[in-house]
Design a protein around this motif. Structure first.
Motif, PDB file in Angstrom:
ATOM      1  N   ALA A   1     -39.844 -65.231  27.435  1.00 18.87           N
ATOM      2  CA  ALA A   1     -40.123 -65.931  28.693  1.00 18.87           C
ATOM      3  C   ALA A   1     -39.137 -67.081  28.849  1.00 18.87           C
ATOM      4  O   ALA A   1     -38.376 -67.383  27.930  1.00 18.87           O
TER       5      ALA A   1
ATOM      6  N   GLN B   1     -45.727 -59.680  31.717  1.00 18.78           N
ATOM      7  CA  GLN B   1     -44.713 -60.496  32.381  1.00 18.78           C
ATOM      8  C   GLN B   1     -45.116 -60.879  33.805  1.00 18.78           C
ATOM      9  O   GLN B   1     -44.919 -62.003  34.229  1.00 18.78           O
TER      10      GLN B   1
ATOM     11  N   VAL C   1     -47.618 -64.204  32.159  1.00 23.30           N
ATOM     12  CA  VAL C   1     -46.485 -65.123  32.049  1.00 23.30           C
ATOM     13  C   VAL C   1     -46.447 -66.081  33.237  1.00 23.30           C
ATOM     14  O   VAL C   1     -46.375 -67.299  33.075  1.00 23.30           O
TER      15      VAL C   1
ATOM     16  N   PRO D   1     -40.942 -65.139  34.144  1.00 21.86           N
ATOM     17  CA  PRO D   1     -40.716 -63.848  33.485  1.00 21.86           C
ATOM     18  C   PRO D   1     -39.240 -63.591  33.220  1.00 21.86           C
ATOM     19  O   PRO D   1     -38.380 -64.020  33.994  1.00 21.86           O
TER      20      PRO D   1
END
Lengths: 302, 308
Positions: free
Chosen positions: B125, B281, B285, B292
Protein backbone atom coordinates in the motif's frame (compact mmCIF):
# COMPACT_ATOMS: atom_id res chain seq x y z
CA UNK A 1 -8.01 -51.05 67.70
CA UNK A 2 -6.45 -52.27 64.56
CA UNK A 3 -8.71 -50.01 62.64
CA UNK A 4 -7.39 -47.05 64.55
CA UNK A 5 -3.78 -47.87 63.87
CA UNK A 6 -4.03 -48.58 60.20
CA UNK A 7 -4.90 -45.16 58.77
CA UNK A 8 -2.06 -43.53 60.66
CA UNK A 9 0.73 -44.94 58.59
CA UNK A 10 -0.52 -43.77 55.21
CA UNK A 11 -1.18 -40.39 56.78
CA UNK A 12 2.41 -40.09 57.85
CA UNK A 13 3.61 -41.03 54.39
CA UNK A 14 1.23 -38.50 52.96
CA UNK A 15 2.71 -35.76 55.12
CA UNK A 16 6.15 -36.81 54.05
CA UNK A 17 5.11 -36.57 50.44
CA UNK A 18 3.43 -33.21 51.00
CA UNK A 19 6.52 -31.88 52.69
CA UNK A 20 8.68 -32.83 49.76
CA UNK A 21 6.39 -31.61 47.01
CA UNK A 22 6.19 -28.31 48.85
CA UNK A 23 9.93 -28.08 49.12
CA UNK A 24 10.57 -29.05 45.53
CA UNK A 25 7.91 -26.71 44.27
CA UNK A 26 9.22 -23.70 46.19
CA UNK A 27 12.82 -24.49 45.20
CA UNK A 28 11.84 -24.62 41.54
CA UNK A 29 10.10 -21.28 41.87
CA UNK A 30 13.07 -19.71 43.66
CA UNK A 31 15.56 -21.02 41.10
CA UNK A 32 13.31 -19.81 38.30
CA UNK A 33 13.08 -16.33 39.84
CA UNK A 34 16.83 -16.11 40.33
CA UNK A 35 17.51 -17.25 36.78
CA UNK A 36 15.04 -14.74 35.37
CA UNK A 37 16.47 -11.92 37.43
CA UNK A 38 20.07 -12.63 36.54
CA UNK A 39 19.33 -13.15 32.87
CA UNK A 40 17.53 -9.81 32.73
CA UNK A 41 20.43 -8.04 34.40
CA UNK A 42 22.90 -9.85 32.14
CA UNK A 43 20.91 -9.05 29.00
CA UNK A 44 20.48 -5.36 29.77
CA UNK A 45 24.10 -5.02 30.87
CA UNK A 46 25.56 -6.81 27.85
CA UNK A 47 23.42 -4.77 25.44
CA UNK A 48 23.97 -1.54 27.30
CA UNK A 49 27.72 -1.92 27.69
CA UNK A 50 28.29 -2.85 24.04
CA UNK A 51 27.58 0.81 23.20
CA UNK A 52 30.83 1.68 24.93
CA UNK A 53 32.97 -1.37 24.23
CA UNK A 54 31.87 -2.31 20.72
CA UNK A 55 30.54 0.87 19.17
CA UNK A 56 33.20 3.08 20.75
CA UNK A 57 30.91 5.69 22.27
CA UNK A 58 32.77 7.12 25.22
CA UNK A 59 31.09 6.83 28.62
CA UNK A 60 31.74 10.47 29.38
CA UNK A 61 30.08 11.50 26.12
CA UNK A 62 27.09 9.33 26.93
CA UNK A 63 26.64 10.52 30.50
CA UNK A 64 27.73 14.12 30.01
CA UNK A 65 26.96 14.95 26.37
CA UNK A 66 24.15 17.40 25.81
CA UNK A 67 23.54 16.52 22.17
CA UNK A 68 21.40 13.54 21.25
CA UNK A 69 21.34 13.03 17.51
CA UNK A 70 21.81 9.34 16.73
CA UNK A 71 20.63 9.69 13.12
CA UNK A 72 22.84 12.66 12.32
CA UNK A 73 26.19 12.80 10.54
CA UNK A 74 28.23 12.64 12.72
CA UNK A 75 26.00 11.00 15.31
CA UNK A 76 25.90 12.23 18.89
CA UNK A 77 24.94 10.04 21.81
CA UNK A 78 24.69 12.43 24.73
CA UNK A 79 22.09 11.22 27.22
CA UNK A 80 22.44 14.07 29.71
CA UNK A 81 19.13 15.70 28.65
CA UNK A 82 17.26 12.49 29.46
CA UNK A 83 19.09 11.85 32.71
CA UNK A 84 18.38 15.38 33.94
CA UNK A 85 14.79 15.11 32.72
CA UNK A 86 14.29 11.89 34.65
CA UNK A 87 15.79 13.29 37.83
CA UNK A 88 13.93 16.61 37.71
CA UNK A 89 10.53 15.02 37.10
CA UNK A 90 11.12 12.35 39.75
CA UNK A 91 12.27 14.82 42.40
CA UNK A 92 9.44 17.26 41.71
CA UNK A 93 6.86 14.47 41.72
CA UNK A 94 8.18 13.24 45.08
CA UNK A 95 8.15 16.81 46.37
CA UNK A 96 4.47 17.15 45.48
CA UNK A 97 3.36 13.66 46.45
CA UNK A 98 5.21 13.27 49.78
CA UNK A 99 3.38 15.93 51.81
CA UNK A 100 0.06 14.87 50.30
CA UNK A 101 0.78 11.22 51.04
CA UNK A 102 1.91 12.01 54.57
CA UNK A 103 -1.23 14.01 55.31
CA UNK A 104 -3.45 11.29 53.89
CA UNK A 105 -1.62 8.65 55.93
CA UNK A 106 -1.88 10.73 59.11
CA UNK A 107 -5.55 11.28 58.44
CA UNK A 108 -6.12 7.55 58.06
CA UNK A 109 -4.14 6.45 61.10
CA UNK A 110 -4.17 9.32 63.58
CA UNK A 111 -7.04 11.66 62.94
CA UNK A 112 -9.99 9.56 61.79
CA UNK A 113 -8.68 6.02 62.12
CA UNK A 114 -11.99 4.20 61.70
CA UNK A 115 -13.97 5.94 59.00
CA UNK A 116 -10.95 7.59 57.37
CA UNK A 117 -9.29 4.30 56.70
CA UNK A 118 -12.48 2.69 55.47
CA UNK A 119 -13.06 5.36 52.86
CA UNK A 120 -9.61 6.66 52.02
CA UNK A 121 -7.73 3.37 51.74
CA UNK A 122 -9.90 1.82 49.02
CA UNK A 123 -9.93 5.15 47.20
CA UNK A 124 -6.15 5.29 47.20
CA UNK A 125 -5.81 1.66 46.22
CA UNK A 126 -8.14 2.40 43.34
CA UNK A 127 -5.71 5.05 42.11
CA UNK A 128 -2.96 2.48 41.74
CA UNK A 129 -5.22 0.28 39.61
CA UNK A 130 -5.69 2.84 36.86
CA UNK A 131 -3.47 2.04 33.85
CA UNK A 132 -0.77 4.56 33.11
CA UNK A 133 -2.06 5.24 29.57
CA UNK A 134 -5.20 6.57 31.19
CA UNK A 135 -3.14 8.87 33.41
CA UNK A 136 -1.26 10.01 30.34
CA UNK A 137 -4.42 10.70 28.45
CA UNK A 138 -5.94 12.59 31.38
CA UNK A 139 -2.71 14.57 31.57
CA UNK A 140 -2.91 15.33 27.86
CA UNK A 141 -6.59 16.27 28.00
CA UNK A 142 -6.76 18.11 31.32
CA UNK A 143 -3.37 19.11 32.75
CA UNK A 144 -1.72 20.22 29.50
CA UNK A 145 -4.59 22.55 28.43
CA UNK A 146 -4.82 23.84 32.02
CA UNK A 147 -1.13 24.71 32.16
CA UNK A 148 -1.42 26.22 28.69
CA UNK A 149 -4.24 28.51 29.71
CA UNK A 150 -2.54 29.55 32.97
CA UNK A 151 1.07 29.99 31.88
CA UNK A 152 0.77 30.26 28.10
CA UNK A 153 3.06 28.41 25.72
CA UNK A 154 2.36 24.80 24.85
CA UNK A 155 1.52 23.41 28.29
CA UNK A 156 3.58 20.37 27.44
CA UNK A 157 6.68 19.89 29.57
CA UNK A 158 8.23 18.92 32.87
CA UNK A 159 5.51 20.61 34.92
CA UNK A 160 2.80 18.49 33.29
CA UNK A 161 4.97 15.39 33.60
CA UNK A 162 5.62 15.75 37.31
CA UNK A 163 1.99 16.55 38.10
CA UNK A 164 0.88 13.35 36.39
CA UNK A 165 3.65 11.41 38.10
CA UNK A 166 2.78 12.86 41.51
CA UNK A 167 -0.75 11.49 41.24
CA UNK A 168 0.58 8.15 40.04
CA UNK A 169 2.98 7.64 42.95
CA UNK A 170 0.52 8.89 45.57
CA UNK A 171 -0.90 5.39 46.31
CA UNK A 172 2.57 3.92 46.83
CA UNK A 173 3.67 6.75 49.10
CA UNK A 174 0.43 6.87 51.07
CA UNK A 175 0.00 3.16 51.68
CA UNK A 176 3.59 2.62 52.79
CA UNK A 177 3.42 5.65 55.08
CA UNK A 178 0.09 4.50 56.52
CA UNK A 179 1.54 1.05 57.19
CA UNK A 180 4.50 2.63 58.96
CA UNK A 181 2.30 4.84 61.08
CA UNK A 182 -0.08 2.06 62.13
CA UNK A 183 2.86 -0.18 63.03
CA UNK A 184 3.92 2.33 65.68
CA UNK A 185 3.48 0.89 69.21
CA UNK A 186 0.39 2.30 70.90
CA UNK A 187 2.28 3.00 74.09
CA UNK A 188 4.22 5.84 72.50
CA UNK A 189 1.06 7.71 71.57
CA UNK A 190 -0.60 7.04 74.87
CA UNK A 191 2.34 8.20 76.93
CA UNK A 192 2.50 11.36 74.87
CA UNK A 193 -1.16 12.04 75.53
CA UNK A 194 -0.61 11.17 79.20
CA UNK A 195 2.00 13.89 79.40
CA UNK A 196 -0.67 16.32 78.30
CA UNK A 197 0.44 16.76 74.69
CA UNK A 198 -2.22 17.68 72.16
CA UNK A 199 -2.85 15.49 69.12
CA UNK A 200 -0.89 17.81 66.87
CA UNK A 201 2.04 17.87 69.31
CA UNK A 202 1.98 14.08 69.45
CA UNK A 203 2.01 13.79 65.66
CA UNK A 204 4.65 16.42 65.15
CA UNK A 205 7.00 15.62 68.07
CA UNK A 206 6.55 11.88 68.58
CA UNK A 207 4.98 10.05 65.67
CA UNK A 208 6.74 11.65 62.72
CA UNK A 209 10.27 11.61 64.22
CA UNK A 210 10.05 7.97 65.31
CA UNK A 211 8.64 6.72 62.02
CA UNK A 212 10.74 8.99 59.80
CA UNK A 213 12.94 6.28 58.24
CA UNK A 214 9.86 4.24 57.34
CA UNK A 215 8.13 7.33 55.98
CA UNK A 216 11.19 8.03 53.84
CA UNK A 217 11.03 4.46 52.57
CA UNK A 218 7.63 5.35 51.17
CA UNK A 219 9.07 8.41 49.45
CA UNK A 220 11.99 6.47 48.00
CA UNK A 221 9.79 3.69 46.69
CA UNK A 222 7.51 6.30 45.18
CA UNK A 223 10.51 7.88 43.50
CA UNK A 224 11.60 4.51 42.18
CA UNK A 225 8.19 4.09 40.61
CA UNK A 226 8.28 7.61 39.18
CA UNK A 227 11.76 7.05 37.77
CA UNK A 228 10.64 3.98 35.87
CA UNK A 229 7.27 5.21 34.68
CA UNK A 230 7.22 5.63 30.91
CA UNK A 231 3.94 5.82 29.12
CA UNK A 232 2.09 8.53 31.01
CA UNK A 233 5.11 10.83 31.12
CA UNK A 234 5.90 10.27 27.47
CA UNK A 235 2.49 11.57 26.49
CA UNK A 236 2.72 14.89 28.31
CA UNK A 237 6.39 15.81 28.60
CA UNK A 238 7.07 16.70 24.96
CA UNK A 239 10.15 14.50 24.42
CA UNK A 240 12.46 17.07 22.84
CA UNK A 241 16.02 15.83 23.42
CA UNK A 242 17.31 18.98 25.12
CA UNK A 243 18.14 20.06 28.62
CA UNK A 244 15.13 22.24 29.47
CA UNK A 245 15.53 25.81 30.65
CA UNK A 246 12.10 26.11 32.25
CA UNK A 247 9.49 23.84 33.76
CA UNK A 248 7.11 24.55 30.92
CA UNK A 249 9.53 23.54 28.22
CA UNK A 250 9.45 20.23 26.42
CA UNK A 251 11.91 17.71 27.84
CA UNK A 252 12.53 13.96 27.81
CA UNK A 253 13.09 11.28 30.37
CA UNK A 254 15.14 8.11 29.95
CA UNK A 255 12.01 6.00 29.80
CA UNK A 256 10.16 8.22 27.35
CA UNK A 257 13.01 8.18 24.85
CA UNK A 258 13.33 4.41 25.15
CA UNK A 259 9.65 3.78 24.49
CA UNK A 260 9.60 6.28 21.63
CA UNK A 261 12.59 4.92 19.75
CA UNK A 262 13.13 1.28 20.68
CA UNK A 263 10.71 -0.19 18.16
CA UNK A 264 11.90 1.99 15.32
CA UNK A 265 15.55 1.03 15.60
CA UNK A 266 17.04 -2.25 14.50
CA UNK A 267 18.67 -4.59 17.02
CA UNK A 268 22.42 -4.25 17.08
CA UNK A 269 22.59 -0.74 15.65
CA UNK A 270 24.43 1.88 17.71
CA UNK A 271 21.20 3.79 18.23
CA UNK A 272 19.53 0.67 19.63
CA UNK A 273 22.49 -0.11 21.86
CA UNK A 274 22.49 3.45 23.18
CA UNK A 275 18.87 2.96 24.20
CA UNK A 276 19.90 -0.20 26.06
CA UNK A 277 22.57 1.83 27.81
CA UNK A 278 19.81 4.10 29.04
CA UNK A 279 17.94 1.05 30.25
CA UNK A 280 21.11 0.10 32.10
CA UNK A 281 21.20 3.55 33.71
CA UNK A 282 17.60 2.99 34.83
CA UNK A 283 18.49 -0.42 36.21
CA UNK A 284 21.45 0.98 38.14
CA UNK A 285 19.26 3.76 39.50
CA UNK A 286 16.70 1.19 40.66
CA UNK A 287 19.50 -0.64 42.48
CA UNK A 288 20.42 2.63 44.16
CA UNK A 289 16.81 3.14 45.25
CA UNK A 290 16.64 -0.42 46.60
CA UNK A 291 19.89 0.05 48.53
CA UNK A 292 18.53 3.32 49.93
CA UNK A 293 15.39 1.58 51.13
CA UNK A 294 17.47 -1.17 52.76
CA UNK A 295 19.62 1.40 54.54
CA UNK A 296 16.52 3.22 55.78
CA UNK A 297 15.03 -0.04 57.04
CA UNK A 298 18.21 -0.83 58.92
CA UNK A 299 18.13 2.56 60.59
CA UNK A 300 14.51 1.99 61.41
CA UNK A 301 15.31 -1.11 63.42
CA UNK A 302 17.92 0.48 65.68
CA UNK B 1 -8.74 -30.42 51.66
CA UNK B 2 -7.82 -26.80 52.10
CA UNK B 3 -4.16 -27.57 52.50
CA UNK B 4 -4.18 -29.03 49.05
CA UNK B 5 -5.85 -26.03 47.52
CA UNK B 6 -2.65 -24.19 46.52
CA UNK B 7 -1.36 -27.27 44.74
CA UNK B 8 -4.60 -27.78 42.94
CA UNK B 9 -4.56 -24.16 41.87
CA UNK B 10 -0.95 -24.41 40.68
CA UNK B 11 -1.66 -27.51 38.70
CA UNK B 12 -4.68 -25.86 37.20
CA UNK B 13 -2.61 -22.83 36.23
CA UNK B 14 -0.03 -24.98 34.49
CA UNK B 15 -2.69 -26.95 32.70
CA UNK B 16 -4.32 -23.74 31.57
CA UNK B 17 -1.04 -22.28 30.36
CA UNK B 18 -0.26 -25.44 28.44
CA UNK B 19 -3.76 -25.53 27.03
CA UNK B 20 -3.44 -21.90 25.93
CA UNK B 21 -0.19 -22.72 24.14
CA UNK B 22 -1.73 -25.62 22.34
CA UNK B 23 -5.14 -24.19 21.59
CA UNK B 24 -4.20 -22.83 18.18
CA UNK B 25 -3.13 -26.20 16.88
CA UNK B 26 -6.29 -27.79 18.20
CA UNK B 27 -8.38 -25.24 16.39
CA UNK B 28 -6.40 -25.92 13.23
CA UNK B 29 -6.96 -29.67 13.22
CA UNK B 30 -10.60 -29.20 14.04
CA UNK B 31 -10.98 -26.93 11.06
CA UNK B 32 -9.30 -29.47 8.83
CA UNK B 33 -11.53 -32.26 10.03
CA UNK B 34 -14.75 -30.43 9.36
CA UNK B 35 -13.48 -29.30 6.00
CA UNK B 36 -13.49 -32.76 4.46
CA UNK B 37 -15.56 -31.89 1.39
CA UNK B 38 -13.64 -32.02 -1.87
CA UNK B 39 -9.98 -31.31 -2.66
CA UNK B 40 -8.43 -31.47 0.80
CA UNK B 41 -5.05 -32.53 -0.53
CA UNK B 42 -3.93 -29.13 -1.86
CA UNK B 43 -4.93 -27.20 1.25
CA UNK B 44 -2.40 -24.73 2.53
CA UNK B 45 -1.39 -24.74 6.14
CA UNK B 46 1.11 -22.97 8.32
CA UNK B 47 1.67 -20.14 10.74
CA UNK B 48 2.41 -16.65 9.54
CA UNK B 49 3.79 -14.12 12.00
CA UNK B 50 3.84 -10.54 10.77
CA UNK B 51 5.70 -8.10 13.03
CA UNK B 52 6.57 -4.44 12.76
CA UNK B 53 5.21 -1.07 11.68
CA UNK B 54 2.29 0.20 13.73
CA UNK B 55 1.20 2.31 10.77
CA UNK B 56 0.62 -0.84 8.72
CA UNK B 57 -0.77 -2.85 11.63
CA UNK B 58 -4.50 -2.13 11.12
CA UNK B 59 -4.41 -3.22 7.47
CA UNK B 60 -2.48 -6.44 8.04
CA UNK B 61 -4.65 -7.30 11.02
CA UNK B 62 -7.89 -6.77 9.13
CA UNK B 63 -6.60 -8.57 6.05
CA UNK B 64 -5.36 -11.41 8.25
CA UNK B 65 -8.79 -11.89 9.80
CA UNK B 66 -10.45 -11.96 6.40
CA UNK B 67 -7.77 -14.27 5.03
CA UNK B 68 -8.30 -16.84 7.77
CA UNK B 69 -12.04 -16.72 7.19
CA UNK B 70 -11.59 -17.86 3.58
CA UNK B 71 -12.32 -21.58 3.26
CA UNK B 72 -9.17 -22.39 1.31
CA UNK B 73 -6.88 -20.91 3.94
CA UNK B 74 -8.58 -22.32 7.02
CA UNK B 75 -5.42 -24.07 8.14
CA UNK B 76 -3.24 -21.01 7.92
CA UNK B 77 -2.88 -18.93 11.06
CA UNK B 78 -1.94 -15.28 10.70
CA UNK B 79 -0.64 -13.47 13.76
CA UNK B 80 0.07 -9.77 13.63
CA UNK B 81 2.14 -7.75 16.07
CA UNK B 82 3.26 -4.14 16.24
CA UNK B 83 6.59 -3.08 17.64
CA UNK B 84 7.84 -0.65 15.01
CA UNK B 85 9.55 -0.92 11.64
CA UNK B 86 12.96 -1.54 13.17
CA UNK B 87 11.69 -4.49 15.17
CA UNK B 88 9.93 -5.88 12.11
CA UNK B 89 13.02 -5.73 9.94
CA UNK B 90 15.26 -7.18 12.65
CA UNK B 91 12.94 -10.06 13.39
CA UNK B 92 12.32 -11.02 9.78
CA UNK B 93 16.00 -11.00 8.94
CA UNK B 94 16.77 -13.05 12.05
CA UNK B 95 14.09 -15.53 11.06
CA UNK B 96 11.88 -14.94 14.10
CA UNK B 97 9.04 -13.50 12.06
CA UNK B 98 7.69 -14.63 8.69
CA UNK B 99 6.93 -11.11 7.56
CA UNK B 100 8.53 -7.85 8.64
CA UNK B 101 6.26 -4.84 8.24
CA UNK B 102 8.06 -1.59 7.57
CA UNK B 103 7.27 2.00 6.63
CA UNK B 104 10.65 2.46 5.03
CA UNK B 105 12.88 0.55 2.63
CA UNK B 106 15.07 -1.96 4.44
CA UNK B 107 18.07 -0.18 2.90
CA UNK B 108 17.29 2.85 5.04
CA UNK B 109 17.13 0.98 8.33
CA UNK B 110 19.43 -2.02 8.29
CA UNK B 111 23.12 -1.27 8.49
CA UNK B 112 24.24 -4.68 7.28
CA UNK B 113 23.99 -4.79 3.47
CA UNK B 114 24.16 -8.57 3.33
CA UNK B 115 21.02 -8.74 5.44
CA UNK B 116 19.21 -6.31 3.15
CA UNK B 117 19.99 -8.50 0.15
CA UNK B 118 18.33 -11.51 1.76
CA UNK B 119 15.04 -9.67 2.15
CA UNK B 120 12.35 -9.61 -0.50
CA UNK B 121 10.27 -6.47 -0.65
CA UNK B 122 6.49 -6.74 -1.08
CA UNK B 123 4.87 -3.33 -1.35
CA UNK B 124 1.25 -3.57 -0.32
CA UNK B 125 0.00 0.00 0.00
CA UNK B 126 0.97 3.65 -0.14
CA UNK B 127 0.71 6.14 2.69
CA UNK B 128 0.73 9.86 2.02
CA UNK B 129 1.36 12.56 4.59
CA UNK B 130 0.29 16.15 4.77
CA UNK B 131 1.66 19.02 6.82
CA UNK B 132 -1.02 20.24 9.21
CA UNK B 133 -1.27 23.25 11.46
CA UNK B 134 -3.48 24.70 14.14
CA UNK B 135 -6.50 26.49 12.67
CA UNK B 136 -5.59 29.95 13.92
CA UNK B 137 -2.28 30.34 12.11
CA UNK B 138 -3.80 31.96 9.01
CA UNK B 139 -1.64 29.94 6.62
CA UNK B 140 -2.99 27.49 4.05
CA UNK B 141 -0.08 26.88 1.76
CA UNK B 142 3.63 26.43 2.41
CA UNK B 143 6.49 26.00 0.00
CA UNK B 144 9.24 23.48 0.53
CA UNK B 145 11.64 26.26 1.54
CA UNK B 146 9.19 27.66 4.09
CA UNK B 147 8.73 24.20 5.62
CA UNK B 148 12.49 23.71 5.80
CA UNK B 149 12.85 27.10 7.50
CA UNK B 150 10.16 26.19 10.03
CA UNK B 151 11.41 22.70 10.84
CA UNK B 152 15.04 23.83 11.04
CA UNK B 153 14.11 26.62 13.44
CA UNK B 154 15.06 29.49 11.12
CA UNK B 155 11.52 30.84 11.10
CA UNK B 156 9.86 30.91 14.52
CA UNK B 157 6.80 33.06 13.89
CA UNK B 158 3.87 32.44 11.56
CA UNK B 159 3.93 36.06 10.34
CA UNK B 160 7.19 35.36 8.52
CA UNK B 161 5.41 32.85 6.28
CA UNK B 162 2.38 35.05 5.72
CA UNK B 163 0.27 34.14 8.71
CA UNK B 164 -0.80 35.55 12.07
CA UNK B 165 1.67 36.99 14.56
CA UNK B 166 2.13 33.82 16.55
CA UNK B 167 5.03 31.67 17.70
CA UNK B 168 5.48 28.37 15.87
CA UNK B 169 5.35 25.17 17.92
CA UNK B 170 6.72 22.12 16.14
CA UNK B 171 5.00 18.82 16.86
CA UNK B 172 7.45 16.28 15.50
CA UNK B 173 7.99 12.54 15.45
CA UNK B 174 10.98 10.96 17.20
CA UNK B 175 14.08 10.96 15.02
CA UNK B 176 13.91 7.19 14.50
CA UNK B 177 10.32 7.23 13.22
CA UNK B 178 9.49 6.05 9.70
CA UNK B 179 6.85 8.75 9.28
CA UNK B 180 9.39 11.41 10.12
CA UNK B 181 11.94 9.87 7.77
CA UNK B 182 9.39 9.97 4.94
CA UNK B 183 8.38 13.55 5.69
CA UNK B 184 11.97 14.74 5.91
CA UNK B 185 13.05 12.90 2.78
CA UNK B 186 10.21 13.89 0.45
CA UNK B 187 8.84 17.15 1.89
CA UNK B 188 11.93 18.78 3.35
CA UNK B 189 14.65 17.05 1.34
CA UNK B 190 17.03 16.76 4.28
CA UNK B 191 17.26 15.43 7.82
CA UNK B 192 16.45 18.00 10.47
CA UNK B 193 17.86 18.30 13.96
CA UNK B 194 15.51 18.45 16.92
CA UNK B 195 14.83 21.98 18.03
CA UNK B 196 14.76 23.05 21.65
CA UNK B 197 11.18 23.38 22.82
CA UNK B 198 9.71 21.24 20.04
CA UNK B 199 7.29 18.47 20.96
CA UNK B 200 7.73 14.83 19.96
CA UNK B 201 4.90 12.35 19.99
CA UNK B 202 4.86 8.96 18.38
CA UNK B 203 1.16 8.32 18.11
CA UNK B 204 -0.77 9.99 15.30
CA UNK B 205 -3.75 10.46 17.60
CA UNK B 206 -1.68 12.47 20.07
CA UNK B 207 -0.10 14.50 17.29
CA UNK B 208 -3.54 15.41 15.96
CA UNK B 209 -4.76 16.32 19.45
CA UNK B 210 -1.77 18.51 20.21
CA UNK B 211 -1.77 20.28 16.84
CA UNK B 212 -5.50 20.93 17.06
CA UNK B 213 -5.30 22.34 20.59
CA UNK B 214 -1.95 24.10 20.78
CA UNK B 215 -1.91 27.63 19.35
CA UNK B 216 0.64 27.99 16.56
CA UNK B 217 1.35 24.28 16.28
CA UNK B 218 2.54 22.58 13.10
CA UNK B 219 2.97 18.88 12.46
CA UNK B 220 2.39 16.22 9.84
CA UNK B 221 -0.05 13.33 9.65
CA UNK B 222 -1.01 10.48 7.38
CA UNK B 223 -4.05 11.29 5.24
CA UNK B 224 -6.25 8.91 7.22
CA UNK B 225 -5.81 11.06 10.32
CA UNK B 226 -6.85 14.37 8.77
CA UNK B 227 -10.09 15.97 9.95
CA UNK B 228 -11.83 19.30 10.46
CA UNK B 229 -10.04 20.10 13.71
CA UNK B 230 -6.88 20.83 11.73
CA UNK B 231 -5.75 23.15 8.97
CA UNK B 232 -4.38 20.88 6.26
CA UNK B 233 -1.60 22.75 4.52
CA UNK B 234 -0.97 22.60 0.79
CA UNK B 235 2.56 21.68 -0.21
CA UNK B 236 3.93 23.94 -2.95
CA UNK B 237 0.32 24.74 -3.81
CA UNK B 238 -0.62 21.08 -4.27
CA UNK B 239 -3.34 19.64 -2.12
CA UNK B 240 -2.70 16.32 -0.39
CA UNK B 241 -5.33 14.17 -2.08
CA UNK B 242 -5.34 10.58 -3.22
CA UNK B 243 -5.59 11.68 -6.89
CA UNK B 244 -2.57 13.96 -6.61
CA UNK B 245 -0.51 11.23 -4.97
CA UNK B 246 -1.50 8.67 -7.60
CA UNK B 247 -0.68 11.09 -10.41
CA UNK B 248 2.70 11.82 -8.87
CA UNK B 249 2.11 15.55 -8.40
CA UNK B 250 2.11 15.32 -4.59
CA UNK B 251 5.46 13.94 -3.46
CA UNK B 252 5.12 13.26 0.27
CA UNK B 253 4.27 9.57 0.32
CA UNK B 254 5.88 6.23 1.01
CA UNK B 255 5.24 2.55 0.44
CA UNK B 256 4.18 0.20 3.17
CA UNK B 257 6.47 -2.81 2.88
CA UNK B 258 6.02 -6.39 3.96
CA UNK B 259 9.45 -7.99 3.86
CA UNK B 260 10.09 -11.72 3.74
CA UNK B 261 13.44 -13.44 4.09
CA UNK B 262 14.08 -15.00 0.71
CA UNK B 263 11.16 -16.32 -1.34
CA UNK B 264 8.12 -16.79 0.88
CA UNK B 265 6.56 -20.23 1.39
CA UNK B 266 3.22 -21.08 -0.22
CA UNK B 267 1.06 -19.94 2.67
CA UNK B 268 2.88 -16.63 3.07
CA UNK B 269 2.77 -16.04 -0.67
CA UNK B 270 -0.97 -16.71 -0.63
CA UNK B 271 -1.40 -14.16 2.15
CA UNK B 272 0.65 -11.52 0.33
CA UNK B 273 -1.29 -12.19 -2.88
CA UNK B 274 -4.49 -11.88 -0.90
CA UNK B 275 -3.52 -8.45 0.42
CA UNK B 276 -2.72 -7.34 -3.12
CA UNK B 277 -5.98 -8.77 -4.45
CA UNK B 278 -8.73 -6.39 -5.56
CA UNK B 279 -10.91 -7.40 -2.66
CA UNK B 280 -8.49 -6.02 -0.08
CA UNK B 281 -7.01 -3.23 -2.16
CA UNK B 282 -10.34 -1.72 -3.23
CA UNK B 283 -12.11 -2.10 0.11
CA UNK B 284 -9.93 -2.40 3.19
CA UNK B 285 -6.96 -0.42 1.93
CA UNK B 286 -9.00 2.65 1.02
CA UNK B 287 -11.29 2.21 4.01
CA UNK B 288 -8.34 2.40 6.39
CA UNK B 289 -6.90 5.47 4.70
CA UNK B 290 -4.10 3.94 2.66
CA UNK B 291 -3.79 4.31 -1.10
CA UNK B 292 -4.04 1.08 -3.19
CA UNK B 293 -0.99 -0.01 -5.15
CA UNK B 294 -3.00 -0.46 -8.32
CA UNK B 295 -3.88 3.23 -8.57
CA UNK B 296 -0.29 4.47 -8.50
CA UNK B 297 0.82 5.92 -11.80
CA UNK B 298 4.36 6.45 -10.56
CA UNK B 299 6.88 4.20 -8.90
CA UNK B 300 9.73 4.96 -6.58
CA UNK B 301 12.89 3.06 -5.63
CA UNK B 302 14.84 2.98 -2.39
CA UNK B 303 17.00 5.91 -3.48
CA UNK B 304 13.92 8.06 -4.01
CA UNK B 305 14.00 8.14 -7.81
CA UNK B 306 10.51 8.44 -9.26
CA UNK B 307 9.71 6.68 -12.53
CA UNK B 308 6.53 6.68 -14.54
Amino acid sequence: MNNKLKPRRPLKEKHYWEEWTGRIYTSICVVFLIVVMFSIVYFVASKGLSTFFQNGVSISEFLGGKTWNPTGEPAFYGALPFITGSFITTLLAALIASPLGLCAALFMTEIVPGKGKKILQPAIELLSGIPSVVYGFIGLSVIVPLLRSIFGGTGVGIAAGCLVLAVMILPTVTSIMADALSALPKGLRESSYALGATRWQTIYRVIIPTTLPALLTGVVLGMARAFGEALAVQMVIGNAPHVPTSLLESASTLTSVITLSMGNTTMGSVHNNALWSMALVLLVMTFVFVILVRLLERRNRV
Amino acid sequence: MFKKLPFILMTLTFVLVLAACGSKNDAGTEGAASNGSGEAATELSGNILAVGSTALLPLVEQAGQKFMAVDEYKNVTVQVQGGGSGTGLTQVSDGQATIGNSDVFAEEKLEDEAKVKELVDHQVAVVAMAPVSNKDTGVEDLTKQQLVDIFSGKVTNWKDVGGADQAIVIVNRPSSSGTRATFEKYALGAKMDDIQGSIQEDSSGNVRKLVAETPGAIGYLALSYLDDSLQVLKYEGVEATVENVEAGTYPVWAYEHMYTKGTPDAATQAFLDYILSDEIQQNDVTELGYIPMSGMKVKRDAAGNVVE
